[in-house]
Design an enzyme around this catalytic site. Structure first.
Site, short mmCIF file in Angstrom:
data_model
loop_
_atom_site.label_atom_id
_atom_site.label_comp_id
_atom_site.label_asym_id
_atom_site.label_seq_id
_atom_site.Cartn_x
_atom_site.Cartn_y
_atom_site.Cartn_z
N HIS A 1 0.83 -1.20 0.00
CA HIS A 1 0.00 0.00 0.00
C HIS A 1 0.87 1.25 0.00
CE1 HIS A 1 -3.13 -2.59 2.26
NE2 HIS A 1 -3.61 -2.39 1.04
N LYS B 1 -16.39 -7.42 5.91
CA LYS B 1 -15.05 -8.00 6.00
C LYS B 1 -14.61 -8.28 7.44
CE LYS B 1 -12.78 -6.57 1.73
NZ LYS B 1 -11.61 -5.90 1.17
N ARG C 1 -1.81 -6.26 -8.20
CA ARG C 1 -0.78 -7.23 -7.85
C ARG C 1 -0.69 -8.34 -8.87
NH1 ARG C 1 -3.27 -7.68 -2.03
NH2 ARG C 1 -4.86 -8.38 -3.46
N SER D 1 -3.09 -7.78 2.73
CA SER D 1 -3.39 -7.62 4.16
C SER D 1 -3.93 -8.89 4.78
CB SER D 1 -4.40 -6.49 4.36
OG SER D 1 -3.86 -5.25 4.00
#
Length: 163
Positions: free
Chosen positions: A17, A41, A95, A133
């Site tokens: 990030h 989440k 990514r 993460s």
């Protein structure tokens, strides 16, 4: 003034990030980091903790670049958040191919909602491309070393939270 919005959950903020944030500072005059309130989440860190981590991690970068970097919580549609903060550009980090497929759909929907707001994709540096993460939290939860993936301060916060 060109304003960019870099949205995410940032639970926690990773070196990936921060890499995207640093590279985004050359594209905009003001960078708003949209910290998503995503109740589905079930984040490890509270909204306040995630905002504080981002502010702490970005303070030196803001001084170094002269770019204003602010954390902005949001719970509405991304395109509405972009409008709320006056962003002309949404910045997204990629990514892998799986990220692209999801992001491609998201861009199409956002363009249908407001074609005046562009989306820019930045690839993470090669050494940060595998960082997620979710995986960082799992490694920390199982006692692994996450120092290659997060800053020392975030590592300490993870260890404190997970014991």
């Amino acid at each position: 003034m060109r304003i960019g919005l870099y949205p995410g959950t940032f639970d926690p903020v990773t070196l990936g990030h921060l890499d995207i944030i640093e590279r985004a500072t050359v594209l905009v005059d003001r960078l708003v980091i949209g910290v998503a309130i995503n109740r589905d989440k079930g984040p490890l860190f509270s909204l306040e903790e995630r905002v504080a981590m981002l502010e702490a991690e970005c303070a030196a970068l803001a001084r170094k670049t002269g770019i204003e970097i602010v954390a902005h919580p949001f719970e509405n549609l991304l395109i509405d958040c972009a409008r709320d903060v006056g962003a002309q550009v949404i910045i997204r980090g990629l990514r892998a191919v799986a990220d692209f497929e999801y992001e491609y759909q998201m861009v199409g929907m956002n363009r249908a909602l407001d074609a005046s707001i562009e989306t820019v994709f930045l690839m993470a540096e090669a050494r940060h491309q595998a960082i997620a993460s979710k995986l960082v939290k799992e490694i920390a939860r199982l006692g692994g070393d996450v120092s290659k993936f997060v800053s020392p301060a975030v590592r300490e916060a993870l260890l404190a939270r997970l014991g």
